[in-house]
Write a protein that holds these residues in place. Structure first.
Motif, PDB file in Angstrom:
ATOM      1  N   GLN A 122     -43.981 -58.717  13.551  1.00  0.00           N
ATOM      2  CA  GLN A 122     -43.570 -58.237  15.368  1.00  0.00           C
ATOM      3  C   GLN A 122     -42.077 -57.851  15.276  1.00  0.00           C
ATOM      4  O   GLN A 122     -41.835 -56.302  15.221  1.00  0.00           O
ATOM      5  CB  GLN A 122     -44.463 -58.172  15.504  1.00  0.00           C
ATOM      6  CG  GLN A 122     -46.114 -58.128  15.665  1.00  0.00           C
ATOM      7  CD  GLN A 122     -47.121 -58.572  16.642  1.00  0.00           C
ATOM      8  OE1 GLN A 122     -48.008 -57.824  17.138  1.00  0.00           O
ATOM      9  NE2 GLN A 122     -47.589 -59.240  17.418  1.00  0.00           N
ATOM     10  N   SER A 123     -41.818 -59.032  15.577  1.00  0.00           N
ATOM     11  CA  SER A 123     -40.349 -58.972  16.040  1.00  0.00           C
ATOM     12  C   SER A 123     -39.432 -58.434  15.062  1.00  0.00           C
ATOM     13  O   SER A 123     -38.793 -57.570  15.499  1.00  0.00           O
ATOM     14  CB  SER A 123     -39.610 -60.244  16.652  1.00  0.00           C
ATOM     15  OG  SER A 123     -39.689 -61.337  14.999  1.00  0.00           O
ATOM     16  N   ALA A 129     -31.854 -55.165  12.094  1.00  0.00           N
ATOM     17  CA  ALA A 129     -30.881 -56.670  11.552  1.00  0.00           C
ATOM     18  C   ALA A 129     -30.249 -57.705  12.239  1.00  0.00           C
ATOM     19  O   ALA A 129     -30.786 -58.670  11.787  1.00  0.00           O
ATOM     20  CB  ALA A 129     -30.385 -55.865   9.826  1.00  0.00           C
ATOM     21  N   GLY A 130     -29.836 -56.992  13.476  1.00  0.00           N
ATOM     22  CA  GLY A 130     -28.962 -57.988  14.010  1.00  0.00           C
ATOM     23  C   GLY A 130     -30.866 -58.757  15.009  1.00  0.00           C
ATOM     24  O   GLY A 130     -30.364 -60.263  15.972  1.00  0.00           O
ATOM     25  N   GLY A 187     -39.790 -68.103  17.402  1.00  0.00           N
ATOM     26  CA  GLY A 187     -39.899 -67.973  18.500  1.00  0.00           C
ATOM     27  C   GLY A 187     -39.756 -66.517  19.005  1.00  0.00           C
ATOM     28  O   GLY A 187     -39.853 -65.826  20.369  1.00  0.00           O
ATOM     29  N   ALA A 188     -39.184 -66.134  18.038  1.00  0.00           N
ATOM     30  CA  ALA A 188     -38.702 -64.408  18.516  1.00  0.00           C
ATOM     31  C   ALA A 188     -39.852 -63.875  18.855  1.00  0.00           C
ATOM     32  O   ALA A 188     -39.701 -62.823  19.893  1.00  0.00           O
ATOM     33  CB  ALA A 188     -38.443 -63.517  17.238  1.00  0.00           C
ATOM     34  N   ASP A 189     -41.204 -63.943  17.992  1.00  0.00           N
ATOM     35  CA  ASP A 189     -42.667 -62.767  18.844  1.00  0.00           C
ATOM     36  C   ASP A 189     -42.938 -63.588  20.036  1.00  0.00           C
ATOM     37  O   ASP A 189     -42.897 -62.406  20.348  1.00  0.00           O
ATOM     38  CB  ASP A 189     -43.141 -63.007  17.773  1.00  0.00           C
ATOM     39  CG  ASP A 189     -42.828 -62.697  16.618  1.00  0.00           C
ATOM     40  OD1 ASP A 189     -43.216 -61.335  15.689  1.00  0.00           O
ATOM     41  OD2 ASP A 189     -42.167 -63.384  15.155  1.00  0.00           O
ATOM     42  N   ASP A 194     -43.364 -62.073  25.689  1.00  0.00           N
ATOM     43  CA  ASP A 194     -43.378 -62.751  26.890  1.00  0.00           C
ATOM     44  C   ASP A 194     -42.160 -61.827  27.709  1.00  0.00           C
ATOM     45  O   ASP A 194     -42.686 -61.133  29.223  1.00  0.00           O
ATOM     46  CB  ASP A 194     -42.517 -64.111  27.453  1.00  0.00           C
ATOM     47  CG  ASP A 194     -43.172 -64.675  27.001  1.00  0.00           C
ATOM     48  OD1 ASP A 194     -44.767 -64.806  26.685  1.00  0.00           O
ATOM     49  OD2 ASP A 194     -42.760 -65.821  26.431  1.00  0.00           O
ATOM     50  N   SER A 195     -41.224 -61.112  26.965  1.00  0.00           N
ATOM     51  CA  SER A 195     -40.629 -60.106  27.576  1.00  0.00           C
ATOM     52  C   SER A 195     -41.336 -58.656  27.957  1.00  0.00           C
ATOM     53  O   SER A 195     -40.785 -58.183  29.381  1.00  0.00           O
ATOM     54  CB  SER A 195     -39.383 -59.532  26.792  1.00  0.00           C
ATOM     55  OG  SER A 195     -40.168 -58.334  25.474  1.00  0.00           O
TER      56      SER A 195
END
Length: 198
Positions: A122-123, A129-130, A187-189, A194-195
């Protein structure tokens, strides 16, 4: 993917987030739609920005905002695991029939992923791309009513949703060590999720 010209809005369809029901309710109000094949229907934010937006925006001289719905990462993976266990695809490389949820998650974290666990992230769907989120309006699947309210306000239309494309329900759990690894490596997902906390 649905495009609403007057509302200057594009709905990006993140898989397994209720977008089939949204699309069904919104299709009569859309000015452009990509519904099939599935790999084209699920236009990522990056693909929209790099390939499709220039055509629509340059021709119309306007910027179209994007919106998408995302789901809590473990719940999202559970939905994929259930969906791919359906009898219609049993015996195929993408089937999770007979594959435990821990094995599915471990496969999803592998590089490369086995075919049964190749469902994207999802992230990445909502980012460039960054890794920068490039979707203008993000909503949680678990508070879909907020997304519906946003759409009703933006489009000036009352929407009636029905459940569509629902994965067969089976109870699955994740071993603590697998969940710890998942939260670390994806972690990015989790940070994205959380954001969006209310």
């Amino acid at each position: 993917m649905l495009l609403f010209w007057k509302a200057k809005l594009v709905l990006l369809a993140v898989p397994k987030t209720g977008t089939t029901a949204l699309e069904e309710a919104l299709l009569p109000h859309a000015d452009a739609a990509i519904l099939n094949p599935p790999e084209k229907k699920h236009v990522t934010a990056r693909r929209w920005r790099n390939q499709l937006a220039p055509f629509f925006e340059n021709k119309g001289g306007r910027r179209l905002e994007t919106m998408a719905v995302i789901r809590e990462p473990v719940d999202w993976l559970k939905s994929w695991h259930r969906y791919r266990a359906r009898p219609e695809i049993a015996g195929s490389e993408t089937s999770t029939a007979g594959i435990g949820f821990d094995t599915f998650v471990e496969g999803w974290l592998a590089d490369p992923e086995p075919e049964f666990a190749r469902v994207g992230r999802q992230s990445r769907f909502v980012s460039d791309a960054g890794g920068k989120v490039i979707v203008d309006h993000l909503f949680r699947y678990e508070t879909l009513d907020l997304a519906i309210g946003f759409l009703e306000n933006r489009l000036g239309q009352k929407l009636e949703l029905t459940q569509r494309n629902v994965s067969p329900h089976t109870e699955v759990t994740l071993a603590p060590e697998t969940e710890k690894r998942l939260r670390h490596e994806a972690g990015a997902d989790f940070a994205l999720w959380d954001s969006l906390a209310p």
